[in-house]
Design an enzyme around this catalytic site. Structure first.
Site, short mmCIF file in Angstrom:
data_model
loop_
_atom_site.label_atom_id
_atom_site.label_comp_id
_atom_site.label_asym_id
_atom_site.label_seq_id
_atom_site.Cartn_x
_atom_site.Cartn_y
_atom_site.Cartn_z
N ARG A 54 -21.03 -11.54 -84.61
CA ARG A 54 -21.85 -11.46 -83.40
C ARG A 54 -21.54 -10.22 -82.56
NH1 ARG A 54 -22.13 -17.48 -80.61
NH2 ARG A 54 -22.87 -18.61 -82.44
N HIS A 109 -24.91 -10.70 -87.62
CA HIS A 109 -25.13 -10.25 -89.01
C HIS A 109 -26.26 -9.22 -89.13
CE1 HIS A 109 -22.11 -12.99 -90.02
NE2 HIS A 109 -22.76 -13.88 -90.75
N HIS A 161 -20.57 -11.59 -98.58
CA HIS A 161 -20.61 -12.96 -98.09
C HIS A 161 -20.77 -13.99 -99.22
CE1 HIS A 161 -21.07 -16.13 -95.18
NE2 HIS A 161 -21.34 -15.31 -94.17
N ASP A 177 -13.77 -20.86 -89.37
CA ASP A 177 -14.79 -19.82 -89.37
C ASP A 177 -14.32 -18.72 -88.44
OD1 ASP A 177 -17.03 -18.31 -89.72
OD2 ASP A 177 -18.40 -19.63 -88.63
N GLU A 190 -14.35 -12.83 -96.19
CA GLU A 190 -15.15 -11.66 -95.83
C GLU A 190 -14.26 -10.58 -95.21
OE1 GLU A 190 -18.35 -13.33 -93.31
OE2 GLU A 190 -17.62 -15.21 -94.16
#
Length: 379
Positions: A108, A133, A204, A276, A341
């Site tokens: 973000r 993204h 990803h 996350d 990632e």
């Protein structure tokens, strides 16, 4: 009557032969022709990479996505270890980042705004007020130009025009996937701009080393070479802090199973319903040191991640709910995969204490990620 039956049988056989010629099947069970379509005058395709050990990686130029990856277990059995869809139509109908190349900016950017060289840029929001993204026209949904360099390597290129999703600068992006003979998927990115901008590209894929995408990854062992991470506020926006992992469920400096502490009642886990988060790597750009290691003890498969990036986002597929039907008709469930990632940090353009993501004319952006697969002895 016999003659009539013979004619019918001959026609059936000819039809079946014609059908077989229309199929170009991959080791992972994909039909290459199911990835042929046209989008705004551009063609999509599926490209097959192989190494000398029998591994196979299938990549589509739609979003520069890894569709399947066949990896041997400790007994040499090859199985697909990534989530994905069986056709290009599925990828376009069901919005998900399975195997995608994310850009211009992974993560973000808060309130879809940043200031660079005293100029404030307004980006296109796509996650509430935020740009995530790369916004609604992110690289995951672009048709890349593809050139298969050899049996094991694929080059993909993309031009992103000045102002796309509000980002400044004409950006030319180059990406090479290579399946190496030491069983690694090597991903190398380059980019150049004609105006100061920000860039943060990443891969990803959703991995499940068991090769059984119907199962959870919570029993898989994870090591992360990081002493700190970047926490969120209650709205899942990074606070700008860099916080030690010691004494928290985010300490993977010694290996733990993914599920061991994932449901602890702490705000950082409840706000994301699992992991996350971005870990601040100790490797400091040294690609000879592993950033992370993942092990599935049942199959014996292992995965080591190497990168020149300062961060690693680990996402435990908390948002999957069985609504997305992937390859082999599998309904992908919560925590049936984990993403690793390699990246710079989310919202870096607004956080001067984070490593910079600024790219200027005359400079070359370079990012490197290596997913090296191996096996471990049964325990």
């Amino acid at each position: 009557m016999k003659d009539k039956n013979l004619i019918v049988l001959t026609l059936v056989l000819l039809l079946c032969a014609s059908c077989d010629k229309g199929k170009q099947m991959t080791l992972s069970g994909l039909n290459v022709r199911d990835f042929h379509t046209q989008v705004n005058g551009q063609l999509t395709n599926l490209f097959v990479l192989k190494n000398k050990n029998g591994m196979e990686a299938c990549v589509t130029n739609y979003g520069a996505r890894l569709v399947s990856l066949m990896v041997p277990d400790r007994n040499g059995k090859l199985e697909d270890v990534v989530c994905g869809y069986p056709t290009i139509a599925d990828y376009m109908a069901q919005k998900q980042n399975f195997g995608a190349t994310i850009g211009r900016y992974i993560g973000r950017i808060h309130h879809s705004t940043f200031t660079l060289d005293s100029i404030t840029y307004k980006l296109t929001p796509n996650t509430g007020p935020h740009c995530a993204h790369g916004g609604p026209s992110g690289f995951a949904y672009k048709i890349w130009q593809a050139e298969q360099l050899d049996q094991s390597a694929l080059k993909l290129t993309l031009f992103s025009p000045d102002g796309e999703s509000g980002f400044p600068g004409n950006l030319q992006v180059y990406l090479i996937y290579k399946l190496t003979d030491d069983n690694a998927l090597d991903i190398h990115y380059e980019a150049q701009t004609d105006k100061p901008t920000v860039v943060n590209l990443s891969h990803h894929s959703f991995f499940n080393l068991s090769g059984d995408l119907t199962t959870s990854v919570e029993d898989q062992l994870l090591y992360i070479n990081a002493d700190a991470y970047t926490p969120y506020d209650s709205l899942k926006c990074v606070t700008g802090e860099i916080v030690p992992v010691a004494g928290t469920p985010f300490d993977f400096t010694t290996a733990h199973t993914i599920g061991e502490r994932i449901d602890e009642e702490v705000m950082q886990l409840t706000v994301t319903k699992g992991y996350d988060h971005n870990w601040v790597l100790n490797t400091k750009g040294d690609e000879t040191k592993p950033a992370a290691r993942l092990i599935d003890r049942k199959s014996g498969r292992s995965l080591e991640v190497y990168t020149n990036e300062p961060g690693l986002q680990v996402y435990t597929a908390n948002g999957l709910r069985g609504a997305m039907i992937g390859k082999k008709g599998i309904a992908y469930q919560k925590r049936s995969a984990v993403c690793l990632e390699t990246q710079h940090f989310a919202d870096s353009p607004n956080q001067p204490q984070f490593p910079s993501t600024v790219l200027r004319p005359g400079q070359k952006y370079e990012s490197h990620c290596v997913y090296r697969f191996g096996t471990v002895i049964a325990k």
